[in-house]
Design an enzyme around this catalytic site. Structure first.
Site, PDB file in Angstrom:
ATOM      1  N   GLU A 250       0.751  -1.221   0.135  1.00  0.00           N
ATOM      2  CA  GLU A 250       0.164   0.004  -0.010  1.00  0.00           C
ATOM      3  C   GLU A 250       0.952   1.181   0.062  1.00  0.00           C
ATOM      4  OE1 GLU A 250      -3.216   2.432   2.932  1.00  0.00           O
ATOM      5  OE2 GLU A 250      -3.339   0.097   2.907  1.00  0.00           O
ATOM      6  N   CYS A 285      -2.545   8.244   3.831  1.00  0.00           N
ATOM      7  CA  CYS A 285      -2.298   8.180   2.391  1.00  0.00           C
ATOM      8  C   CYS A 285      -3.469   8.303   1.724  1.00  0.00           C
ATOM      9  CB  CYS A 285      -1.628   6.730   2.205  1.00  0.00           C
ATOM     10  SG  CYS A 285      -2.541   5.328   3.051  1.00  0.00           S
TER      11      CYS A 285
END
Length: 481
Positions: A250, A285
């Protein structure tokens, strides 16, 4: 002032033993940089190699246990972790910078991950019989040693969403938490490791580059689960490719929020947008990184968002009135501060709002008030980068085709959101957006922790949607009569 260090301070974990090292680094409280919260061990290459060896040996027996036994181990560990949440919320705030509410929520979600993943395991592991003339079963098995490398911004949940399914699937793990914020992760894993055989969970800390190189260079490590920057992810991909290790990553994001002309911009909607932008001081994020507003609602939106930002109380997250804490570390603080300075120098309009809880101690922490930026365009630095801080550019658009092109004009593709009262239109727009997940009238996380949708393009590698990520840590094979 809390003066005692947590029991894991300055230590690493191998084969159920917490071992001290001579060389350590300080873990600093970002709300008060003169305060040392604890120490992080700077492990050597030899220590990392030893952790891999122990994990490899332990895998031989742990991989043979039944899924029922693994689930029982996990549920017992979850019960134990639930009992120490309250006493560790403060530690998490002090080393990370989150607010008390954010910190406690993260800890509670870790227990939730453990319970939900253990419950999911039993049925998911059962062989799947495929239709057809031949009797064929799809069966699953663990992969081996798993390296879990996680960042400083949301270290608890991002670690648990990888460690938990990995060991439930029958793998063993070598965990490398972030040097800036390792203590709460290690404290929680210490409790959990006591409910598993020695060597199932191992923890090493120190140089990310050195440890990453060792983990990616060892053929005994079969899976790399990494959360962090896209640049580091690319380096891991290169090194792990030499051994064809499975990678699950990720990475960065530059999430767009699209406000259509008919969007409901009431107080609750603006609050959701503020949370989507400023959660964890913008150091997420999947936070909103750029906002595109239809030209007919642009001035209204900026005015309402500014009013919402004015309510944000910035200070030490340990104080209950604080709604946004400091940035986590010096490097990120300097990056965001300089980015704002360059944005101002470019001629953009930076609207800074918010309340300093304690102006007298403001300079003792990595504090930044939230800002809205207007007068920028698609090519502006602030719009192109992942700012990872409490500053948000707001741009206008005139039609759907234009905003789709603008939203997709990025190397990232993690999350996006569409704000409109027309759900059919929202779905049509979502079908055209290049993102791993699109939210309607919100920009948040999945409440069901069994779900996850990795990003597209340079925002992630590997795909899963259900089953608590269990499939990422297993191989499947066909058994045919």
């Amino acid at each position: 002032m809390i003066s005692t260090y947590p029991s894991v301070s300055g230590k690493y974990l191998i084969n159920a033993e917490w071992i001290e090292v001579k060389e350590t680094a300080n873990v600093i409280n970002p709300a008060n940089i003169s305060e040392v919260v604890g120490e992080v061990a700077l492990c050597t290459k030899e220590i990392v190699d030893s952790a891999i060896s122990v994990a490899s040996d332990s895998y031989k027996t742990w991989s043979l246990t039944s899924v029922e036994d693994r689930a029982l181990h996990m549920n017992n560990a979850a019960d134990a972790l639930a009992k120490i949440i309250e006493e560790n919320v403060t530690l998490y705030v002090r080393e990370n910078g989150k607010t008390l509410i954010e910190a406690k929520k993260d800890l509670l979600r870790c227990v939730q991950v453990m319970e939900e993943c253990a419950a999911e395991l039993i049925n998911w592991w059962k062989p799947e019989v495929l239709p057809g003339n031949q009797s064929v079963q799809v069966r699953r098995r663990p992969r081996g040693v798993t390296a879990v490398i996680t960042p400083w911004n949301s270290p608890l949940i991002l670690t648990f969403k990888r460690v938990v399914p990995a060991i439930l699937a029958g793998n063993t793990v070598v965990v490398k938490p972030a040097t800036n914020c390792p203590l709460t992760v290690m404290t929680c894993l210490k409790v959990i490791a006591e409910y598993f055989p020695p060597g199932v969970i191992n923890i090493v800390t120190g140089s990310g580059k050195m440890i990453g190189n060792v983990l990616c260079s060892d053929s005994r490590v079969r899976t790399i689960a990494f959360v962090g920057s896209t640049e580091t992810g690319k380096e891991i991909m290169k090194k792990s490719g030499e051994r064809l290790q499975k990678v699950y990553m990720e990475l960065g994001g530059n999430d767009p929020a699209i406000i259509l002309g008919d969007a409901n911009l009431d107080e609750e909607a603006i609050k959701r947008l503020r949370m989507g932008i400023l959660r964890a001081s913008g150091q997420v994020c999947s936070a909103i990184k750029r906002v595109y507003v239809h030209e007919s609602r642009y001035e209204e939106f900026v005015k309402k968002l500014k009013k919402e930002f004015e309510r944000v109380v910035v200070g030490d997250g340990i104080q209950p009135d604080v709604t946004m804490g400091p940035l986590n570390n010096k490097a990120q603080f300097e990056y965001v501060s300089n980015l704002i300075k360059r944005t101002i120098q470019s001629g953009a309009n930076v609207i800074t709002s918010g309340i300093q809880l304690d102006p007298e101690t403001w300079g003792k922490g990595y504090y930044i008030l939230p800002s809205i930026v207007t007068g920028v365009n698609q090519d502006s630095e602030l719009v192109r980068v992942e700012q990872f801080g409490p500053v948000i550019p707001v741009l206008s658009f005139s039609d759907i085709d234009e905003v789709v092109e603008l939203a997709n004009d990025s190397e990232f593709g993690l999350r996006a959101s569409v704000w409109t009262e027309n759900e059919k239109l929202a779905i049509q727009l979502a079908d055209r957006l290049e993102a791993g997940a699109i939210f309607h009238n919100n920009h948040t996380v999945f409440s069901d922790l069994a779900l996850d949708f990795p990003g597209l393009k340079e925002s992630g590698v590997s795909r899963e949607t259900r089953h608590c990520s269990l499939e990422l840590f297993t191989d499947s094979y066909g058994f045919a009569d």
